[in-house]
Write an enzyme that holds these catalytic residues in place. Structure first.
Site, PDB file in Angstrom:
ATOM      1  N   CYS A 201     -34.605  29.929 -18.210  1.00  0.00           N
ATOM      2  CA  CYS A 201     -35.429  29.467 -19.333  1.00  0.00           C
ATOM      3  C   CYS A 201     -36.774  30.194 -19.349  1.00  0.00           C
ATOM      4  O   CYS A 201     -37.275  30.644 -18.305  1.00  0.00           O
ATOM      5  CB  CYS A 201     -35.710  27.975 -19.202  1.00  0.00           C
ATOM      6  SG  CYS A 201     -34.263  26.936 -19.304  1.00  0.00           S
TER       7      CYS A 201
ATOM      8  N   GLU B 189     -39.725  28.978 -19.637  1.00  0.00           N
ATOM      9  CA  GLU B 189     -40.773  28.326 -18.834  1.00  0.00           C
ATOM     10  C   GLU B 189     -40.717  28.790 -17.385  1.00  0.00           C
ATOM     11  O   GLU B 189     -41.740  29.060 -16.753  1.00  0.00           O
ATOM     12  CB  GLU B 189     -40.595  26.796 -18.839  1.00  0.00           C
ATOM     13  CG  GLU B 189     -40.698  26.148 -20.194  1.00  0.00           C
ATOM     14  CD  GLU B 189     -39.361  26.024 -20.908  1.00  0.00           C
ATOM     15  OE1 GLU B 189     -38.585  27.004 -20.934  1.00  0.00           O
ATOM     16  OE2 GLU B 189     -39.094  24.941 -21.460  1.00  0.00           O
TER      17      GLU B 189
ATOM     18  N   ALA C 168     -24.147  36.994 -19.318  1.00  0.00           N
ATOM     19  CA  ALA C 168     -22.762  36.869 -19.777  1.00  0.00           C
ATOM     20  C   ALA C 168     -21.978  35.882 -18.917  1.00  0.00           C
ATOM     21  O   ALA C 168     -21.005  35.285 -19.386  1.00  0.00           O
ATOM     22  CB  ALA C 168     -22.081  38.234 -19.762  1.00  0.00           C
TER      23      ALA C 168
ATOM     24  N   ASN D 122     -36.678  33.303 -22.596  1.00  0.00           N
ATOM     25  CA  ASN D 122     -35.389  32.998 -21.966  1.00  0.00           C
ATOM     26  C   ASN D 122     -34.566  34.272 -21.832  1.00  0.00           C
ATOM     27  O   ASN D 122     -34.616  35.155 -22.690  1.00  0.00           O
ATOM     28  CB  ASN D 122     -34.633  31.888 -22.708  1.00  0.00           C
ATOM     29  CG  ASN D 122     -34.416  32.163 -24.179  1.00  0.00           C
ATOM     30  OD1 ASN D 122     -35.219  32.820 -24.830  1.00  0.00           O
ATOM     31  ND2 ASN D 122     -33.329  31.652 -24.715  1.00  0.00           N
ATOM     32  N   ILE D 123     -33.827  34.359 -20.742  1.00  0.00           N
ATOM     33  CA  ILE D 123     -32.995  35.531 -20.453  1.00  0.00           C
ATOM     34  C   ILE D 123     -31.596  35.017 -20.113  1.00  0.00           C
ATOM     35  O   ILE D 123     -31.421  34.308 -19.112  1.00  0.00           O
ATOM     36  CB  ILE D 123     -33.566  36.343 -19.266  1.00  0.00           C
ATOM     37  CG1 ILE D 123     -35.042  36.699 -19.512  1.00  0.00           C
ATOM     38  CG2 ILE D 123     -32.728  37.607 -19.036  1.00  0.00           C
ATOM     39  CD1 ILE D 123     -35.759  37.308 -18.306  1.00  0.00           C
ATOM     40  N   GLU D 124     -30.655  35.352 -20.976  1.00  0.00           N
ATOM     41  CA  GLU D 124     -29.291  34.830 -20.777  1.00  0.00           C
ATOM     42  C   GLU D 124     -28.425  35.843 -20.030  1.00  0.00           C
ATOM     43  O   GLU D 124     -28.789  37.012 -19.873  1.00  0.00           O
ATOM     44  CB  GLU D 124     -28.694  34.472 -22.143  1.00  0.00           C
ATOM     45  CG  GLU D 124     -29.529  33.401 -22.826  1.00  0.00           C
ATOM     46  CD  GLU D 124     -28.928  32.831 -24.093  1.00  0.00           C
ATOM     47  OE1 GLU D 124     -28.036  33.463 -24.692  1.00  0.00           O
ATOM     48  OE2 GLU D 124     -29.389  31.738 -24.493  1.00  0.00           O
TER      49      GLU D 124
HETATM   50  N1  THU Z   1     -33.991  27.269 -22.910  1.00  0.00           N
HETATM   51  C1  THU Z   1     -35.267  27.566 -22.539  1.00  0.00           C
HETATM   52  O1  THU Z   1     -35.651  28.740 -22.474  1.00  0.00           O
HETATM   53  N2  THU Z   1     -36.094  26.539 -22.215  1.00  0.00           N
HETATM   54  C2  THU Z   1     -35.750  25.235 -22.238  1.00  0.00           C
HETATM   55  O2  THU Z   1     -36.523  24.385 -21.828  1.00  0.00           O
HETATM   56  C3  THU Z   1     -34.465  24.838 -22.790  1.00  0.00           C
HETATM   57  C4  THU Z   1     -33.467  25.925 -23.000  1.00  0.00           C
HETATM   58  C5  THU Z   1     -33.086  28.374 -23.239  1.00  0.00           C
HETATM   59  C6  THU Z   1     -31.972  28.586 -22.256  1.00  0.00           C
HETATM   60  C7  THU Z   1     -30.931  29.246 -23.113  1.00  0.00           C
HETATM   61  O3  THU Z   1     -31.149  30.642 -23.128  1.00  0.00           O
HETATM   62  C8  THU Z   1     -31.181  28.711 -24.519  1.00  0.00           C
HETATM   63  O4  THU Z   1     -32.468  28.124 -24.476  1.00  0.00           O
HETATM   64  C9  THU Z   1     -30.180  27.681 -24.980  1.00  0.00           C
HETATM   65  O5  THU Z   1     -30.039  26.682 -24.058  1.00  0.00           O
END
Ligand code: THU
Length: 143
Positions: free
Chosen positions: A66, A68, A59, A55-57
């Site tokens: 996500c 996946e 700001a 996952n890459i968030e």
């Molecule tokens: N996230 C995923 O990478 N996959 C999912 O199926 C659910 C949520 C990540 C997104 C975000 O960076 C963190 O989890 C919290 O929601």
């Protein structure tokens, strides 16, 4: 792209546990300073390729992606649409399931894709996308 020649030979079956281990390694690369929730994913294709994602968030939150969708995007953009299975692992406390957006995104490439939802190497459940997203809207609805 990982071919994993050291752990899986040509024509050999990719074990679910090994795919989870690869997803766990991918999880280490997670960029998640806002949620502190690390997720890793690993896609395995019928042609024997492995693509990983984390996952890459952001700001500004909305662009967050996500694990996946990162893994599936890498797979598709490298020219592989024959996805056999995907392993997902986030928390070690509770089994991780793909979010609704990821389920829809993956279903584009096959409702029979196996989704390995893991908590650890020894604790995981296997579903098909059809199990996780029944009666989904797909490419066939547009024709
Ligand atoms: N996230 C995923 O990478 N996959 C999912 O199926 C659910 C949520 C990540 C997104 C975000 O960076 C963190 O989890 C919290 O929601």
């Amino acid at each position: 792209m990982k071919e994993c020649p050291q752990i899986i030979g040509k024509g050999e079956k990719m074990e679910d546990k090994l795919l989870i281990k690869i997803a766990m390694e991918a999880r280490e690369k997670s960029y998640s300073p806002y949620s502190n929730y690390k997720v890793g994913a690993a896609v395995y294709t019928k042609s024997g390729k492995v693509f990983t994602g984390c996952n890459i968030e952001s700001a500004s939150f909305t662009p967050t992606i996500c694990a996946e969708r990162v893994a599936v995007s890498k797979c598709i953009s490298e020219g592989y649409k024959d996805i056999e299975k995907i392993a997902v692992i986030g928390s070690e406390v509770k089994t991780s399931f793909p979010c609704g957006v990821c389920r829809q995104f993956m279903s584009e490439f096959g409702k029979d894709i196996k989704v390995i939802c893991a908590r650890s190497l020894d604790s995981y459940d296997v579903y098909t996308l059809e199990d996780l997203l029944p009666n989904s809207f797909g490419p066939e609805d547009l024709y």
